[in-house]
Design an enzyme around this catalytic site. Structure first.
Site, mmCIF file in Angstrom:
data_model
loop_
_atom_site.group_PDB
_atom_site.id
_atom_site.type_symbol
_atom_site.label_atom_id
_atom_site.label_comp_id
_atom_site.label_asym_id
_atom_site.label_seq_id
_atom_site.Cartn_x
_atom_site.Cartn_y
_atom_site.Cartn_z
ATOM 1 N N SER A 123 -5.847 -10.696 -11.678
ATOM 2 C CA SER A 123 -6.383 -9.679 -12.590
ATOM 3 C C SER A 123 -5.272 -9.061 -13.429
ATOM 4 O O SER A 123 -5.414 -8.919 -14.649
ATOM 5 C CB SER A 123 -7.180 -8.617 -11.830
ATOM 6 O OG SER A 123 -6.365 -7.991 -10.890
ATOM 7 N N GLY B 33 -8.855 -14.239 -6.544
ATOM 8 C CA GLY B 33 -9.133 -13.745 -5.190
ATOM 9 C C GLY B 33 -8.066 -14.100 -4.179
ATOM 10 O O GLY B 33 -8.302 -14.034 -2.975
ATOM 11 N N SER B 34 -6.877 -14.483 -4.648
ATOM 12 C CA SER B 34 -5.832 -14.923 -3.723
ATOM 13 C C SER B 34 -4.895 -13.790 -3.330
ATOM 14 O O SER B 34 -4.000 -13.961 -2.521
ATOM 15 C CB SER B 34 -4.988 -16.011 -4.395
ATOM 16 O OG SER B 34 -4.362 -15.461 -5.548
ATOM 17 N N LEU C 114 -2.794 -12.645 -5.377
ATOM 18 C CA LEU C 114 -1.567 -12.851 -6.157
ATOM 19 C C LEU C 114 -1.716 -12.238 -7.559
ATOM 20 O O LEU C 114 -0.972 -12.564 -8.469
ATOM 21 C CB LEU C 114 -1.240 -14.349 -6.257
ATOM 22 C CG LEU C 114 -1.022 -15.056 -4.912
ATOM 23 C CD1 LEU C 114 -0.741 -16.551 -5.127
ATOM 24 C CD2 LEU C 114 0.116 -14.435 -4.119
ATOM 25 N N HIS D 206 0.829 -1.208 0.000
ATOM 26 C CA HIS D 206 0.000 0.000 0.000
ATOM 27 C C HIS D 206 0.863 1.258 0.000
ATOM 28 O O HIS D 206 0.563 2.224 0.695
ATOM 29 C CB HIS D 206 -0.983 -0.003 1.184
ATOM 30 C CG HIS D 206 -2.156 -0.917 0.941
ATOM 31 N ND1 HIS D 206 -3.231 -0.561 0.161
ATOM 32 C CD2 HIS D 206 -2.391 -2.188 1.348
ATOM 33 C CE1 HIS D 206 -4.093 -1.578 0.114
ATOM 34 N NE2 HIS D 206 -3.602 -2.576 0.819
ATOM 35 N N GLU E 78 -7.554 -1.571 -15.519
ATOM 36 C CA GLU E 78 -8.020 -1.857 -14.155
ATOM 37 C C GLU E 78 -8.696 -0.622 -13.539
ATOM 38 O O GLU E 78 -9.732 -0.709 -12.902
ATOM 39 C CB GLU E 78 -6.819 -2.297 -13.313
ATOM 40 C CG GLU E 78 -7.115 -2.646 -11.889
ATOM 41 C CD GLU E 78 -7.413 -4.121 -11.675
ATOM 42 O OE1 GLU E 78 -6.897 -4.966 -12.419
ATOM 43 O OE2 GLU E 78 -8.180 -4.406 -10.740
ATOM 44 N N ASP F 132 1.340 -4.270 -9.538
ATOM 45 C CA ASP F 132 0.954 -5.613 -9.991
ATOM 46 C C ASP F 132 1.195 -5.791 -11.484
ATOM 47 O O ASP F 132 1.743 -6.797 -11.935
ATOM 48 C CB ASP F 132 -0.538 -5.865 -9.717
ATOM 49 C CG ASP F 132 -0.873 -5.724 -8.254
ATOM 50 O OD1 ASP F 132 0.066 -5.589 -7.441
ATOM 51 O OD2 ASP F 132 -2.066 -5.741 -7.920
HETATM 52 C C1 GLA Z 1 -3.234 -4.168 -4.986
HETATM 53 C C2 GLA Z 1 -3.002 -3.064 -6.018
HETATM 54 C C3 GLA Z 1 -1.535 -2.614 -6.031
HETATM 55 C C4 GLA Z 1 -1.050 -2.283 -4.618
HETATM 56 C C5 GLA Z 1 -1.408 -3.406 -3.638
HETATM 57 C C6 GLA Z 1 -1.090 -3.046 -2.212
HETATM 58 O O1 GLA Z 1 -2.579 -5.349 -5.334
HETATM 59 O O2 GLA Z 1 -3.355 -3.497 -7.308
HETATM 60 O O3 GLA Z 1 -1.390 -1.503 -6.888
HETATM 61 O O4 GLA Z 1 -1.558 -1.043 -4.188
HETATM 62 O O5 GLA Z 1 -2.780 -3.747 -3.710
HETATM 63 O O6 GLA Z 1 0.279 -2.894 -2.031
#
Ligand code: GLA
Length: 376
Positions: A117, A111-112, A114, A24, A149, A161
């Site tokens: 998406s 939904g894991s 990981l 975050h 997204e 991600d």
């Molecule tokens: C999700 C978001 C990322 C990041 C994380 C938390 O995976 O897609 O951009 O903010 O939460 O670190």
């Protein structure tokens, strides 16, 4: 639907990811330390000479057809919306699009936490690149996937991600500066330890809205702090010392959220030093601190992830454990002595069920390349 490789022209993959530390903080201009997983979404692809994209899945009975002249119409789809969003932003960016058939084989558990998406968006965009031969870089694909997204799916995510999914490298962690989108690859050498991924398997919902709420709280903190010091461009600019001097300007949850971001950025800095110096024991402590902060200050863990992390931490062969990803469910990562992994996993799964009633799940995964494309 079964995969029969000889029916397809290309096989394009993109990875799921774990984040080792830096949670975050990507949307606050911070540095993160993810790695791409060997759990991937694979797109089997062939042109079909029409104006339609037909999508099928190896794991679902659905079949979806997207009209490439009306791509904004599929936001409501339960399955296929990520692919539609990816094709939509591809077109919006001015790239040509032609009809094709796609078979999705997703090995990143949904939904894991990981990033299934991101793996779907990035592999769909990489498939469109392969289909059209457009000279688009992997970084551009990551940025387009993030737009899909945010603008199509409605989750106001950072870049971590999609970048990890597109640009990951085998056996490397990625120190990604989310302010500049510059990445330093760091060998993921954990000495006598393994990185163990366990899913708490709590059915989670409302992740997007809670996520977007955290984002606006950090934006609120930034706006307030900028009244005191307009030179602050993002929360990640602040050292813990600088934050201590200014935190009186903030209160309540907004203060807590900002404190997490500032301290988590500092933990990333320390974690990278530890990895470079082989101080895996200290890296473990930083994982524990990160979890604690995500639980108490950022409030994105919940009972199940807290139980899973603390059970993991109580095993003698585990030197650190934390949630990874957005939270509110999903996975923990733990650093565990290599020769004790089997014992660690059975201990953690059994105790977790005893405490919560849920069946956690262990995922075996390596650290792998991001996008790959192969002619079949
Ligand atoms: C999700 C978001 C990322 C990041 C994380 C938390 O995976 O897609 O951009 O903010 O939460 O670190």
């Amino acid at each position: 639907m079964q995969i029969n490789e000889k029916d397809w022209e290309y096989k394009v993959c993109a990875s799921g990811r774990v984040n080792i530390i830096g949670e975050h903080v990507d949307y606050c201009g911070g540095k993160v330390l993810p790695a791409a997983l060997s759990l991937k979404n694979t797109v089997y692809l062939r042109p079909n000479g029409t104006n339609e994209i037909n999508i099928e899945w190896t794991t679902l009975p659905e079949r979806v057809t997207l009209d490439i002249n009306n791509l904004e119409a599929y936001k409501h789809l339960k399955f296929g919306n990520y692919q539609a969003g990816s094709a939509f932003v591809w077109q919006q960016a001015g790239y040509p699009l032609t009809g094709c058939d796609m078979l999705m084989d997703c090995k990143v558990p949904f939904g894991s936490g990981l990033s299934s998406s991101a793996a779907i968006e990035v592999s769909t965009l990489a498939a469109l690149r392969t289909l059209t031969g457009e000279p688009v870089t992997d970084v551009e694909i990551a940025l387009l996937a993030q737009r899909a997204e945010r603008e199509y799916v409605g989750m106001n995510c950072g870049i971590m991600d999609q970048y990890a999914s597109a640009c990951g490298k085998a056996n490397k962690a990625m120190l990604l500066d989310c302010k500049t989108i510059q990445c330093e690859y760091i060998p993921l050498e954990l000495g006598d330890y393994s990185l163990v991924i366990i899913d708490c398997r709590k059915p989670h919902n409302l992740v997007d809205s809670k996520y977007n709420e955290r984002r606006s709280e950090t934006e609120q903190a930034l706006q307030t702090l900028r009244k005191y010091d307009p030179a602050i461009s993002c929360l990640a600019d602040l050292t813990p010392e600088a934050f201590r001097r200014l935190e009186h300007a903030l209160s309540g949850k907004v203060r807590d959220r900002a404190q997490h971001v500032v301290q988590e950025c500092d933990r990333v800095r320390l974690a990278v030093e530890c990895m470079k110096e082989g101080r895996i024991d200290i890296l473990g402590m930083l994982l524990n601190e990160s979890h604690e902060s995500l639980s108490r200050l950022y409030e994105v863990t919940g009972r199940e992830l807290d139980a899973l992390a603390s059970i993991a931490q109580s095993h003698p062969a585990c030197i650190g454990s934390r949630m990874t990803g957005a939270g509110f469910g999903g996975c923990t990562i733990s650093l565990v002595q290599r020769d004790a992994v089997t014992d660690f996993v059975s201990y953690t799964l059994a105790k977790y069920t005893e405490e919560t009633g849920y069946q956690a799940k262990f995922y075996e995964a390596g650290i792998s390349d991001g996008i790959t494309s192969e002619k079949l």
